[in-house]
Design an enzyme around this catalytic site. Structure first.
Site, short mmCIF file in Angstrom:
data_model
loop_
_atom_site.label_atom_id
_atom_site.label_comp_id
_atom_site.label_asym_id
_atom_site.label_seq_id
_atom_site.Cartn_x
_atom_site.Cartn_y
_atom_site.Cartn_z
N HIS A 1 -70.61 -78.98 -9.66
CA HIS A 1 -71.82 -78.77 -9.95
C HIS A 1 -71.73 -77.34 -11.11
CE1 HIS A 1 -74.80 -75.51 -8.54
NE2 HIS A 1 -76.12 -76.11 -8.67
N GLU B 1 -71.67 -79.19 -14.49
CA GLU B 1 -73.11 -79.52 -14.58
C GLU B 1 -73.95 -78.25 -15.26
OE1 GLU B 1 -77.08 -78.93 -12.58
OE2 GLU B 1 -76.03 -80.19 -11.06
N HIS B 2 -73.77 -77.38 -14.53
CA HIS B 2 -75.07 -76.24 -15.01
C HIS B 2 -74.12 -75.50 -16.62
CE1 HIS B 2 -76.40 -73.42 -11.92
NE2 HIS B 2 -76.95 -74.72 -11.53
N GLU C 1 -78.12 -69.53 -6.56
CA GLU C 1 -78.47 -70.36 -6.56
C GLU C 1 -78.33 -71.12 -5.12
OE1 GLU C 1 -77.56 -73.75 -8.76
OE2 GLU C 1 -78.84 -75.28 -7.75
#
Lengths: 437, 449
Positions: free
Chosen positions: A67, A70-71, A142
């Site tokens: 993740h 991905e950012h 997040e």
């Protein structure tokens, strides 16, 4: 790129081909659509908690690295990539799931330029100590947002209870602690290992020119260089058949208790075909048991044990699978007992043919409906690619099923010896309690 | 019943064809073969009031069965037999109106094996669900009423679980107390608790006989056929006004900013604020300039708030702005750490002030225009999107084709946006749903649960 047509019962124009370096492409031109949706996805997700080293062995990585990567791909030496899409009026985003990470954009014009930007940024990693440190602050927020989402927390508490060590139990974004251990070097290693074109697929659906898009994809991919590579074979995890713990409770800032009852698959599917049958029969089974057309659903609804928040779902991949039933209820224990009673009752009585036919009808309607949106179709095409099935395999397989297949699935999947319960109880004040296990 | 439909009753209205039934009911049709489904939406319009709760309760009661299909299961099975025809309802807010939206979607018969008839039988069920519900001596059956009342109350309470929506409703409570616009669309807990079986029947009766309705149809349907089935299946009330006009603007508008902080046991604090926007004498260009203004301020990755609060200062996971152009309110929202509340509020205010002082740069304006146009065009690709965009145009009394909207948006200049910024007032209310601050504390080491 040579394109060949994929036959499908809806009569949609769907083509596939292979781009330089082994990237597969699936495209669905829809001249009547105003927008185009494109997704470039890698078969790499939160399940991949180990990265291959040069010598071939696997090294553990901190939770949440897929993740985080991905950012971080959205930033390169020139700055924020999303601004390049915005400048053309395109929206872009990305998502990390258990088994895949997808980057996508949608736009009404300049489709080819946007496609070029998509391909280039996903294959052009750029990480520095400073940019990684900045992202840690953003992802921390997040994670905290997810920490406040009762549906997310009750679900991951359940997975932590069903599984001993399978990485499906790991929160996709990781934890505030684990993401602080992520470094630029680690991100580069994961990118090298999992972002090879041979491990990825490009799907484009919507109002674009087929040949122009194919040419742009070809040109862009040909301009990039990659070492030899192949699709990542996710090693199977040696997960004990039992559940880790039968019950987990946590106090939470919710108005009413949230409950999730999960059933763990005892065995992985033998092959692709077995996986597909298992996936379809599980979905049809849950429809028969717990959709609003089921008498059991009605009984639970009328007794007040469930309401519109109730949901039943199945997820399965090569080496794990689980069913989750649950929602909000005032009486979590009574609901769990009532759900288990339904499973027992149907297990004894069997599934009525009429109920099976209704569920299959609804499935067929839903299949047609998925072609309504470029976005949902592109998502289906990506999922089918990674599962190595054709879109129409879904309905071809559904046509071959009968009520007895659902009976077998119920006996196989919904075993009381392999279930666990996760409950969130309204906090009596103060901060979120830690899980009491 | 045979009804003559003359083609001259159809008029182009934006992207839809507009017509009226013999009783004056507004019908809007978008004939297209683009989708693999037919969509019919029946919208009943009411001024937001203390009766919001009764009306939303009725939406749920209307799922419980019809005279011919007396239970929920009977209804679900009948719809499933039609290849999963979807019947759903929802209540939402449009300006100070509560829209009660009833939706029927069926799969195009030509894609189904043997091309069975599904649309007409589904229409007949939809008619019965709305006009011929399962009643017991003229009332919704006691058990169904008690059950749905309880579920409705729970739904209201569950709004607390979604912390951002909860924060927004608290902001509305503070900012628009006593105004229809500020009311929760599902009603309040107290209103829902007080509902009686008689209230439900009277709300249902008002819905089918009094509330002005609109019917929207999108799909492979001839307008004349739509008019025929609307006449036959949806004999609802005609009319253009949803209820008495809204009371004058709130008196507290000129009052100094209020900052309200509510403590909660949550990880991420939600900081939301509202500012009034002057909508007097808006030209079409000014109307669209407001949209661009909100986009430059907080509509996406390129926007001021996202770039400042999240990207530059790493103080939020999300930071955005939106503008209600029916009521004239600019909202901002950020997900932050509690210790950063004042810092983030200052950054938000600084960006709003800076757009007032100087026009946006071309590299902000151009992407925003493109994003807005692209967003407008994307509604073409969704049947429900077309209905909702068109309905918003009706509500604003600015029905335009999406192409016309696109052209007008493209013409908005930096000076227009600065002029729009001047219409935005100071913050009326800033509301923070505040969790514990974790900055400087120990990090969670093992799992977020």
């Amino acid at each position: 790129m040579k394109l060949s047509a994929i036959e499908n019962s809806i009569g949609e124009q769907i083509f596939e081909g292979t781009l330089p370096h082994g990237l597969r492409a699936v495209i669905n031109p829809r001249p009547e659509f105003s927008r185009t949706f494109a997704v470039l996805a890698t078969h790499y997700g939160s399940l991949d908690s180990r990265v291959p080293e040069a010598a071939g062995e696997l090294a553990a990585v901190p939770d949440g690295v897929a993740h985080f990567l991905e950012h971080k791909l959205f930033e390169d030496e020139k700055g924020d990539v999303s601004l390049r899409f915005s400048a053309r009026g395109a929206s872009c985003n990305a998502g990390t799931e258990f088994t895949k990470t997808s980057y996508h954009f949608s736009c009404a014009d300049q489709v080819e330029q946007n496609l070029e930007t998509l391909i280039r940024f996903v294959y052009d990693p750029w990480f520095t100590e400073k940019s990684v440190a900045k992202e840690q602050g953003i992802i921390e927020q997040e994670i905290r947002m997810y920490d406040d989402d009762p549906d997310w927390v009750v679900f991951f508490n359940l997975l932590e209870s069903l599984y001993h060590r399978h990485p499906v139990r790991i929160n996709i974004a990781g934890t505030v602690g684990s993401i602080r251990r992520i470094t630029p070097d680690l991100l580069y290693r994961c990118h090298r290992a999992f972002y090879h074109p041979a491990n990825m697929v490009l799907a484009v659906a919507g109002g674009f020119d087929r040949d122009a898009i194919a040419a742009m994809a070809e040109r862009t991919m040909a301009s990039l260089t990659f070492p030899a590579g192949r699709a990542w074979e996710r090693p199977r995890i040696d997960e004990p058949a039992s559940v880790k713990r039968p019950r987990v409770e946590q106090e939470f800032a919710v108005a009413r208790p949230h409950v999730a009852l999960g059933f763990k698959e005892a065995e992985p599917p033998a092959d692709r075909e077995a996986w597909l049958r298992r996936d379809l029969t599980s979905r049809l089974l849950l429809d028969v048991l717990f959709s609003s057309s089921s008498r059991h659903h009605q009984r639970l609804y009328e007794s007040g044990l469930i309401d519109d928040s109730f949901d039943a779902s199945y997820s399965g991949e090569d080496d794990f699978g689980f069913t989750v039933l649950g929602g909000e209820t005032d009486e979590p224990d009574r609901l769990v007992e009532a759900l288990l009673a339904v499973v027992r009752e149907i297990g004894r009585a069997g599934i009525a043919r009429e109920d099976f036919e209704l569920a299959r009808n609804r499935f067929l309607g839903r299949y047609v409906r998925a072609f309504n949106s470029a976005e949902s179709l592109a998502g289906t095409l990506v999922a089918c690619h990674f599962r190595r099935i054709a879109t129409d395999d879904l309905i071809r397989t559904a046509a071959k099923l009968g009520a007895a297949d659902l009976d077998r699935r119920l006996a196989e999947q919904m075993r009381e010896s392999l279930c666990a319960v996760s409950i969130l109880k309204p906090a009596k004040g103060g901060a979120n309690g830690k899980a009491a296990r | 019943m045979k009804i003559d439909v003359k083609s001259d009753v159809l008029a182009r209205h934006g992207d839809f064809l507009a017509a009226q039934t013999s009783s004056g009911l507004e019908v809007y049709v978008l004939p297209t073969k683009k989708f693999k489904t037919k969509l019919v939406r029946v919208h009943l319009r009411a001024r937001m009031s203390e009766r919001n709760a009764a009306r939303t309760l009725v939406l749920n009661l209307l799922r419980r069965g019809t005279r011919r299909l007396p239970t929920m299961v009977d209804v679900s099975r009948a719809l499933e037999g039609l290849y999963g025809a979807l019947w759903s309802s929802a209540a939402y807010k449009l300006g100070d109106e509560q829209i009660l939206s009833l939706r029927l979607e069926t799969v195009e018969e030509r894609y189904l094996p043997g091309h069975p008839s599904v649309f007409e039988p589904a229409l007949s069920i939809a008619h019965d669900l709305l006009f011929d519900p399962h009643l017991d001596a003229g009332r919704f059956p006691d058990d169904a009423f008690a059950q749905e009342k309880l579920n409705h109350l729970r739904e209201i309470e569950a709004q607390y679980d979604d912390k951002l929506s909860f924060a927004f409703q608290r902001l509305l409570d503070e900012m628009f107390a006593g105004e229809p616009y500020g009311r929760p669309v599902l009603g309040t807990k107290r209103e829902a608790e007080a509902l009686t079986a008689a209230d439900a029947v009277s709300a249902w009766s008002a819905m089918t006989k009094e509330l002005p309705a609109r019917v929207f149809a999108v799909g492979d349907m001839a307008p004349a056929d739509v008019l025929r089935f609307v006449e036959r299946d949806f004999p609802l009330a005609a009319g253009t006004e949803a209820g008495p006009a809204a009371p004058p603007r709130l008196q507290s508008a000129a009052a100094p900013e209020r900052v309200v902080v509510a403590k909660e046991s949550i990880s991420q604090s939600k900081l939301v604020s509202g500012r009034l926007v002057d909508l007097a004498n808006l030209s079409e260009r000014e109307f669209d300039a407001l949209r661009i203004y909100a986009g430059v301020l907080g509509g996406g990755f390129h926007s001021r708030l996202f770039q400042s609060v999240r990207e530059k200062h790493s103080l939020a996971y999300f930071a955005s702005a939106s503008l209600d152009r029916l009521r004239g309110v600019l909202y901002t929202s950020c997900g932050i750490d509690a210790s950063d509340r004042e810092k983030v509020s200052e950054l938000v205010e600084a960006e709003i002030a800076s757009l007032r002082r100087a026009p946006p740069r071309e590299d902000e304006l151009d992407p925003t225009r493109r994003l807005v146009i692209s967003g407008v065009r994307s509604t073409f690709d969704s049947a429900s999107g077309m209905v909702e965009t068109f309905e918003a145009g009706l509500a604003a009394r600015r029905v335009r084709t999406l192409d016309e909207v696109g052209r007008s948006v493209a013409a908005v200049t930096a000076a227009d946006v600065q002029a729009a910024a001047a219409r935005v007032g100071p913050p009326c209310v800033t509301f923070c749903l505040e969790g514990e601050s974790r900055h400087g504390g120990e990090a969670d080491g093992d799992g977020s649960a």
